[in-house]
Design a protein around this motif. Structure first.
Motif, PDB file in Angstrom:
ATOM      1  N   ASP A 258      -6.499   0.538   9.980  1.00 38.86           N
ATOM      2  CA  ASP A 258      -7.039  -1.382   9.748  1.00 38.86           C
ATOM      3  C   ASP A 258      -8.032  -1.068   8.647  1.00 38.86           C
ATOM      4  O   ASP A 258      -8.266  -2.044   8.431  1.00 38.86           O
ATOM      5  N   HIS A 259      -9.240  -0.155   9.320  1.00 38.76           N
ATOM      6  CA  HIS A 259     -10.638  -0.150   8.092  1.00 38.76           C
ATOM      7  C   HIS A 259      -9.720  -0.395   7.117  1.00 38.76           C
ATOM      8  O   HIS A 259     -10.037  -1.082   5.755  1.00 38.76           O
ATOM      9  N   VAL A 260      -8.706   0.599   6.431  1.00 37.18           N
ATOM     10  CA  VAL A 260      -8.175   0.606   4.890  1.00 37.18           C
ATOM     11  C   VAL A 260      -7.146  -1.209   4.401  1.00 37.18           C
ATOM     12  O   VAL A 260      -7.447  -0.955   3.663  1.00 37.18           O
ATOM     13  N   LEU A 261      -6.603  -0.983   5.326  1.00 40.56           N
ATOM     14  CA  LEU A 261      -5.915  -2.828   5.308  1.00 40.56           C
ATOM     15  C   LEU A 261      -7.177  -3.576   4.624  1.00 40.56           C
ATOM     16  O   LEU A 261      -6.621  -4.119   3.966  1.00 40.56           O
ATOM     17  N   LYS A 262      -7.569  -3.250   5.688  1.00 38.58           N
ATOM     18  CA  LYS A 262      -9.640  -4.743   5.391  1.00 38.58           C
ATOM     19  C   LYS A 262      -9.728  -4.438   4.023  1.00 38.58           C
ATOM     20  O   LYS A 262     -10.275  -5.498   3.394  1.00 38.58           O
ATOM     21  N   SER A 263     -10.539  -3.308   3.324  1.00 42.68           N
ATOM     22  CA  SER A 263     -10.079  -2.825   1.935  1.00 42.68           C
ATOM     23  C   SER A 263      -9.864  -3.388   1.057  1.00 42.68           C
ATOM     24  O   SER A 263      -9.596  -4.137  -0.441  1.00 42.68           O
ATOM     25  N   ILE A 264      -8.499  -3.100   1.268  1.00 41.88           N
ATOM     26  CA  ILE A 264      -7.231  -3.547   0.544  1.00 41.88           C
ATOM     27  C   ILE A 264      -7.301  -4.694   0.519  1.00 41.88           C
ATOM     28  O   ILE A 264      -7.328  -5.259  -0.855  1.00 41.88           O
ATOM     29  N   ALA A 265      -7.324  -5.647   1.154  1.00 45.48           N
ATOM     30  CA  ALA A 265      -7.385  -7.267   0.803  1.00 45.48           C
ATOM     31  C   ALA A 265      -8.752  -7.727   0.525  1.00 45.48           C
ATOM     32  O   ALA A 265      -8.673  -8.283  -0.699  1.00 45.48           O
TER      33      ALA A 265
ATOM     34  N   ALA B  38       1.209  -1.136  -0.448  1.00 46.84           N
ATOM     35  CA  ALA B  38       0.244   0.050   0.034  1.00 46.84           C
ATOM     36  C   ALA B  38       0.756   1.098   0.080  1.00 46.84           C
ATOM     37  O   ALA B  38       1.971   1.219   0.792  1.00 46.84           O
ATOM     38  N   ASP B  39       0.418   1.871  -0.864  1.00 47.90           N
ATOM     39  CA  ASP B  39       1.489   3.348  -1.031  1.00 47.90           C
ATOM     40  C   ASP B  39       0.754   4.077   0.104  1.00 47.90           C
ATOM     41  O   ASP B  39      -0.427   4.530   0.072  1.00 47.90           O
ATOM     42  N   HIS B  40       2.034   5.075   0.675  1.00 49.83           N
ATOM     43  CA  HIS B  40       2.033   5.643   1.434  1.00 49.83           C
ATOM     44  C   HIS B  40       0.902   5.353   3.003  1.00 49.83           C
ATOM     45  O   HIS B  40       0.361   6.601   3.725  1.00 49.83           O
ATOM     46  N   PHE B  41       1.138   4.266   3.343  1.00 46.56           N
ATOM     47  CA  PHE B  41       0.220   3.941   4.890  1.00 46.56           C
ATOM     48  C   PHE B  41       0.427   4.698   5.974  1.00 46.56           C
ATOM     49  O   PHE B  41      -0.406   4.842   6.695  1.00 46.56           O
ATOM     50  N   LYS B  42       1.634   4.877   5.954  1.00 46.78           N
ATOM     51  CA  LYS B  42       2.334   5.351   6.962  1.00 46.78           C
ATOM     52  C   LYS B  42       1.272   6.430   6.844  1.00 46.78           C
ATOM     53  O   LYS B  42       0.862   7.445   8.430  1.00 46.78           O
ATOM     54  N   SER B  43       1.077   7.478   6.327  1.00 50.04           N
ATOM     55  CA  SER B  43       0.807   8.871   6.579  1.00 50.04           C
ATOM     56  C   SER B  43      -0.648   8.419   6.095  1.00 50.04           C
ATOM     57  O   SER B  43      -1.273   9.213   7.031  1.00 50.04           O
ATOM     58  N   ILE B  44      -1.822   7.406   6.551  1.00 58.30           N
ATOM     59  CA  ILE B  44      -3.094   7.138   6.716  1.00 58.30           C
ATOM     60  C   ILE B  44      -3.309   7.128   7.931  1.00 58.30           C
ATOM     61  O   ILE B  44      -3.870   8.010   9.180  1.00 58.30           O
ATOM     62  N   ASN B  45      -2.135   6.321   8.397  1.00 59.48           N
ATOM     63  CA  ASN B  45      -2.372   5.721  10.339  1.00 59.48           C
ATOM     64  C   ASN B  45      -1.833   7.836  10.693  1.00 59.48           C
ATOM     65  O   ASN B  45      -2.620   7.678  11.900  1.00 59.48           O
ATOM     66  N   ASP B  46      -0.958   8.377  10.196  1.00 59.74           N
ATOM     67  CA  ASP B  46      -0.947   9.555  11.126  1.00 59.74           C
ATOM     68  C   ASP B  46      -1.771  10.364  10.702  1.00 59.74           C
ATOM     69  O   ASP B  46      -1.942  10.801  11.931  1.00 59.74           O
ATOM     70  N   ARG B  47      -2.669  10.375   9.681  1.00 58.16           N
ATOM     71  CA  ARG B  47      -3.376  11.706   9.712  1.00 58.16           C
ATOM     72  C   ARG B  47      -4.816  10.887  10.532  1.00 58.16           C
ATOM     73  O   ARG B  47      -5.666  11.887  10.646  1.00 58.16           O
ATOM     74  N   PHE B  48      -5.148   9.284  10.201  1.00 56.24           N
ATOM     75  CA  PHE B  48      -6.467   9.705  10.607  1.00 56.24           C
ATOM     76  C   PHE B  48      -6.812   8.420  11.931  1.00 56.24           C
ATOM     77  O   PHE B  48      -7.513   8.434  12.939  1.00 56.24           O
ATOM     78  N   GLY B  49      -5.057   7.990  12.310  1.00 52.92           N
ATOM     79  CA  GLY B  49      -4.942   6.674  12.988  1.00 52.92           C
ATOM     80  C   GLY B  49      -5.198   5.389  12.842  1.00 52.92           C
ATOM     81  O   GLY B  49      -5.548   5.020  11.154  1.00 52.92           O
TER      82      GLY B  49
ATOM     83  N   THR C 274      -9.843   6.662   1.778  1.00 48.72           N
ATOM     84  CA  THR C 274      -9.467   7.081   3.039  1.00 48.72           C
ATOM     85  C   THR C 274     -10.680   7.514   3.764  1.00 48.72           C
ATOM     86  O   THR C 274     -12.085   8.101   3.279  1.00 48.72           O
ATOM     87  N   ALA C 275     -10.891   7.737   4.914  1.00 48.04           N
ATOM     88  CA  ALA C 275     -11.936   8.924   5.636  1.00 48.04           C
ATOM     89  C   ALA C 275     -12.263  10.187   5.026  1.00 48.04           C
ATOM     90  O   ALA C 275     -13.536  10.599   4.932  1.00 48.04           O
ATOM     91  N   ASP C 276     -11.638  10.415   4.627  1.00 50.05           N
ATOM     92  CA  ASP C 276     -11.678  12.102   3.776  1.00 50.05           C
ATOM     93  C   ASP C 276     -12.076  11.570   2.092  1.00 50.05           C
ATOM     94  O   ASP C 276     -12.031  12.867   1.258  1.00 50.05           O
ATOM     95  N   HIS C 277     -12.631  10.431   1.650  1.00 52.28           N
ATOM     96  CA  HIS C 277     -12.726  10.555   0.410  1.00 52.28           C
ATOM     97  C   HIS C 277     -11.324  10.261  -0.511  1.00 52.28           C
ATOM     98  O   HIS C 277     -11.581  10.800  -1.870  1.00 52.28           O
ATOM     99  N   SER C 278      -9.646   9.901  -0.103  1.00 58.04           N
ATOM    100  CA  SER C 278      -9.213  10.099  -1.192  1.00 58.04           C
ATOM    101  C   SER C 278      -9.139   8.795  -1.392  1.00 58.04           C
ATOM    102  O   SER C 278      -8.593   7.296  -0.875  1.00 58.04           O
ATOM    103  N   ILE C 279      -8.743   8.480  -2.686  1.00 60.74           N
ATOM    104  CA  ILE C 279      -7.759   7.487  -3.121  1.00 60.74           C
ATOM    105  C   ILE C 279      -7.019   6.787  -2.654  1.00 60.74           C
ATOM    106  O   ILE C 279      -5.752   7.141  -2.352  1.00 60.74           O
TER     107      ILE C 279
END
Length: 414
Positions: free
Chosen positions: A309-316, A293-304, A366-371
């Motif tokens: 975890d929700h994004v990871l499940k969606s990716i899977a 997953a690209d830039h995944f650390k920033s997703i955790n940093d921005r949204f927690g 993501t939560a802010d509707h970013s791809i």
């Protein structure tokens, strides 16, 4: 003649009590019936080993001809009234109990005992002998129970209307098998003569007729409606009786990632070498995708981490939806996934990886509707190696090539 009458009385008392306990199972609990079935096992084995009477057609033990035959027919009746998951409880309980008896009997023989009453002492050799006979009898009961239930269902394919005849046919076949098996043990342990085998077999055939008649009448009296065969395939019934369905369920849950539900790294390390080895032996290709997953650390940093975890499940989920049915998806670690594609050459694997990339980009936000995007490296046999580690290493190098090219792309050797 007196002995024959007594045999009939013993059979009648046994079947009336056991059927009554089974009939009242919804009030008393099924455990009462199962406990009564188990308690009788010792006296059955004891009588079958040492207690015989003379009948016109041979020497017979009521423990084998009456009680054990009755137990086997009760197990079949329990299956008819309940199901395979219920009937396996007494079977495995008896098996476990007799292993325990044998083990404790072995330890007891190590005691240094004292005689409390003159000329009375524990016959530990007899306990040991009985333990082995009980164990052998229980193993036979295990096989008998599987056979009689599967045979009952098989016979039901062409004998649908008469439970009594189905009971009789099953009893005749399985009690014959049991007589052969238990006689071999008695002959080896106690040296019983051959006329005991023939007398016991004739008595068991009579027991099959008696119990089939009584149980058939009981089922008719209580308006038992299940006269047809089970809707389950016979293989499924066997799996239930042997706990295989529990094993397969456990296997399906073990080796799975708790967050995403896909297979985990331990399953990859177990399955990948076998899949690639089998493919090489058959001359078919195998491909491997490494996905990050690209830039995944920033997703955790921005949204927690919860959103992460929700994004990871969606990716899977998105990856899985773009794969073939026989492709295997593993969570390799963190935000990295590995896909093992059996029978897929490199060109088709790269095309499949492109489908995965596009599916993630269209389905995951993501939560802010970013791809959310992924980068993918692809490697295949035989051109990139012939082992799981070869493919993994090559795909990993290509994954980082994809990252250096700006992410959100697939890199193979094309």
């Amino acid at each position: 003649m007196t002995n024959i009458v007594l045999f009939l009385c013993e059979g009648l008392v046994y079947v009336v009590i056991m059927v009554t306990l089974l009939h009242l199972r919804h009030r008393l609990g099924i455990g009462v019936f199962i406990a009564a079935l188990g308690v009788m096992h010792f006296i059955e084995t004891y009588l079958a080993a040492v207690f015989y009477v003379q009948l016109p057609f041979g020497v017979i033990s009521p423990g084998s001809a009456v009680l054990f035959s009755g137990k086997l027919m009760m197990i079949l009746l329990l299956y008819v009234k309940e199901d395979a998951a219920t009937v396996r409880q007494p079977i495995y309980g008896l098996l476990a109990g007799n292993f325990l008896t044998l083990g404790l009997g072995f330890i007891l023989q190590m005691h240094q005992t004292v005689a409390i009453t003159p000329e009375r002492s524990a016959d530990l050799a007899f306990i040991d002998e009985m333990g082995w006979l009980m164990l052998w009898g229980t193993l036979l009961l295990y096989l008998d129970s599987l056979i009689i239930i599967l045979l009952y269902e098989r016979i039901g394919r062409w004998m649908r209307k008469s439970l009594m005849l189905r009971f009789l046919a099953c009893g005749v076949v399985v009690l014959t098998f049991d007589q052969v098996g238990f006689f071999l043990a008695l002959h080896a342990v106690n040296g019983v003569p051959m006329d005991v085998f023939w007398g016991g077999w004739i008595a068991k055939m009579g027991a099959a007729v008696f119990y089939s008649t009584v149980l058939g009448a009981y089922l008719h009296y209580c308006n038992h409606s299940i006269l047809s065969v089970s809707r389950q395939p016979i293989g499924d019934i066997f799996n239930t009786l042997t706990f295989r369905e529990r094993y397969e369920d456990l296997l399906s849950k073990s080796g799975r990632d708790m967050l995403t539900g896909v297979l985990d790294r331990s399953r990859f390390e177990f399955e990948a070498p076998r899949v690639i080895r089998d493919a090489a032996a058959s001359g078919s290709p195998t491909s491997l995708m490494m996905i990050d997953a690209d830039h995944f650390k920033s997703i955790n940093d921005r949204f927690g981490h919860i959103e992460g975890d929700h994004v990871l499940k969606s990716i899977a989920t998105a990856i899985q939806s773009a794969l073939r049915q026989n492709d295997r998806l593993f969570r390799y670690g963190g935000e990295e996934f590995v896909v093992l594609c059996e029978g897929l050459d490199h060109a088709n694997a790269v095309a499949r990886a492109e489908d995965v990339r596009l599916r993630v980009m269209s389905d995951v936000m993501t939560a802010d509707h970013s791809i959310v995007t992924v980068s993918i490296g692809v490697a295949s046999t035989p051109g990139n190696g012939t082992t799981a580690m070869d493919l993994l290493s090559k795909a990993d190098v290509r994954l980082y090539d994809a990252k250096h090219k700006g992410r959100n792309c697939v890199v193979g050797n094309l």
